[in-house]
Design an enzyme around this catalytic site. Structure first.
Site, short mmCIF file in Angstrom:
data_model
loop_
_atom_site.label_atom_id
_atom_site.label_comp_id
_atom_site.label_asym_id
_atom_site.label_seq_id
_atom_site.Cartn_x
_atom_site.Cartn_y
_atom_site.Cartn_z
N ARG A 135 -70.19 20.44 20.58
CA ARG A 135 -69.79 21.44 21.40
C ARG A 135 -69.30 20.87 22.70
O ARG A 135 -70.38 20.63 23.61
CB ARG A 135 -71.15 22.38 21.30
N ASP A 180 -82.44 27.96 28.58
CA ASP A 180 -81.13 27.13 29.07
C ASP A 180 -80.05 27.91 29.80
O ASP A 180 -80.75 28.84 30.55
CB ASP A 180 -80.47 26.42 27.88
#
Length: 534
Positions: free
Chosen positions: A160, A441
């Site tokens: 990613r 996050d």
């Protein structure tokens, strides 16, 4: 044409890793990649800006694009067949920043089907972290990490890279900083693609924060360019697109169509997607998003409709549909009531996604992998649910209807705490942190600061006492939360200074006249990690 390359110096302690990655061939590949697509990256970011301006000027709402109706109505097209190793992705381990060698190795040793190798939401993109993380991926692919299965037997790596909004400060090509996703993608593909291809294990990617079919088309062009440059068959590279923007939800079929030779499906999340409503429509009172801790979950109409549409769209076209990440952490005591409560909560939430038709989802806690795999085995036959096509009709109204509910003092303070702690973690070089039994996050930081900004903007009323959320109230609560967090997290003057700065910056961002699109861009571009301050 590449005229000039300016590369930063090695991070202290990573001289060997730096030299291994930045070979003459790799630097040349990166520079050629950047110079080939630099203008295209500018154009998609300009398109994003123009689209937002058009929505604001006309006070309009997104809808399924009429000019692309023939793609949606054509039943004949599908994505290319999914490679063997992507046919079962029931449980991936999410938010795995590979610079954390210990966690990365644990994930590779696990029984999970895949690993979200994260250079985006769960990662803080310091040069140190990017170099160490990419080097660790290369080591894993070449079977050089200790006691880790060969890459053909380990969980499949879903790489990613950063999203389009991020840049890499430490490399310039032709006098411009290289786009962050091209830096990550270029180094990863150059050093690992051949081995991954030979082992039938990739190269596979997650694509973050794609907002339109034009952005998917650009990624497809990058993949084709790479395959030709590296002499791979067209369709070798596969990518799962994360649908994290409300605008993208109206273009899911078009996104799949653009990537049909390279698609590994679509992914639905929760918090980035919810935050995108504030990003695009937050100045409108009718898009006031209520307290996320009380009123926002995947069972609500706007999120359930989005997930149903994603599953239907993917399965109609032969592509996997994956759900979000379970952020809850299991307590250490497996015999405790709290352990059973957390496990039951995760099972209930993930069973909801399985019944909606997803083919897989993510967990952060590696300890959840086996129980979630059993949950899949109990409720579906075979490796996926590609044969299940939900018989639903999802409308513009379904996707744009905000859930009812208000704002609570608890929710306001929780959002403030998450926002402050994310900024504090960012300046420690960490992209995620643990708070109240779960991982947080940039996705949860986005929704947290988005809601506080929006509640101030509209003077939202607290359910507790019907008082309005004002800048003065938020300033007072920031001080309270800062003190509470100091008592919990700070052990030195340095910690206190970093937390105080994070609190000041959180206040700065939630008081902005115009909404900063991404908190990570804001921190990375405007403050560049505040290196040396702490």
């Amino acid at each position: 044409m590449v005229e000039k390359i300016d590369l930063g110096v090695p991070p202290a302690g990573l001289e060997h890793q730096y030299q291994a990655l930045f070979t003459q061939g790799a630097v040349g590949f990166l520079a050629e990649l950047a110079s080939t697509f630099d203008k295209d990256v500018d154009e998609i970011l300009w398109h994003r800006t123009a689209r937002k301006v058009q929505i604001d000027l006309s006070n309009s709402l997104p809808n399924f694009p009429s000019e692309k109706s023939q793609i949606r109505e054509d039943e004949s097209w599908t994505v290319l067949p999914i490679p063997r190793r992507l046919q079962n992705r029931q449980v991936d381990i999410g938010d795995t920043a590979p610079n954390n060698t210990e966690r990365f190795i644990k994930a590779l040793r696990s029984s999970a089907q895949g690993i979200q190798v994260d250079f985006d939401d769960g990662n803080c993109p310091t040069f140190y972290n990017q170099i160490k993380g990419i080097y660790n991926v290369c080591e894993a692919v070449n079977n050089k990490l200790p006691d880790v299965p060969p890459i053909s037997e380990a969980p499949v790596l879903m790489l990613r890279p950063r999203a389009w909004n991020m840049v890499e400060h430490n490399m310039m090509v032709n006098g411009r900083e290289i786009p962050g996703p091209l830096f990550d993608y270029g180094l990863l593909i150059y050093h690992t693609a051949k081995t991954l291809y030979e082992k039938e294990s990739g190269p596979f990617f997650y694509l973050s924060k794609v907002e339109s079919f034009l952005e998917a088309r650009l990624w497809d062009r990058i993949f084709v360019w790479t395959e030709k440059r590296m002499d791979f068959p067209i369709g070798t590279i596969k990518a799962t697109v994360l649908i994290e923007s409300v605008l993208a939800s109206f273009e899911m079929e078009e996104i799949l169509y653009e990537l049909r030779d390279h698609s590994a499906g679509l992914n639905c999340g929760l918090w980035d997607y919810s935050a995108s409503f504030v990003n695009k429509f937050g100045h409108r009172a009718d898009f006031l998003l209520p307290d996320r801790s009380k009123y926002v979950n995947m069972e609500k109409r706007f999120l359930k409709s989005y997930m149903d549409l994603l599953v239907q769209t993917c399965h109609r076209r032969g592509a996997p549909a994956t759900g979000g990440m379970a952020a809850l952490l299991l307590p250490g005591d497996r015999e405790s009531e709290e352990y059973e409560r957390v496990l039951a909560t995760v099972k209930r939430l993930k069973l909801f996604e399985i019944r909606a038709g997803v083919d897989g989802f993510m967990v952060y806690d590696i300890g959840l992998v086996e129980s979630m795999q059993k949950l899949f085995q109990e409720h579906i036959k075979g490796p996926n649910q590609l044969n299940l096509i939900p018989e639903v009709t999802v409308t513009q109204t379904d996707l744009l209807t905000m859930p009812p509910g208000g704002v609570t003092l608890f929710g306001l303070k929780y959002n403030i705490a998450v926002g402050i702690l994310f900024i504090e973690a960012w300046y420690r070089g960490e992209g995620h942190f643990f708070f109240r039994g779960q991982v947080e996050d940039s996705a949860t930081a986005e929704i947290s600061r988005s809601q506080v900004w929006q509640w101030i903007r509209h003077g939202a009323k607290l359910e507790d006492d019907n008082s309005a959320v004002t800048r003065s109230l938020v300033k007072r609560l920031v001080k309270e939360v800062e003190k509470e967090l100091q008592d919990l997290h700070c052990v030195s003057d340095r910690d206190n200074r970093r937390l105080r700065t994070a609190a000041e910056m959180f206040l700065e961002v939630v008081q902005k006249r115009d909404f900063p699109e991404f908190i990570t861009t804001y921190l990375n571009q405007e403050h560049t990690f505040l290196q040396g301050r702490f």
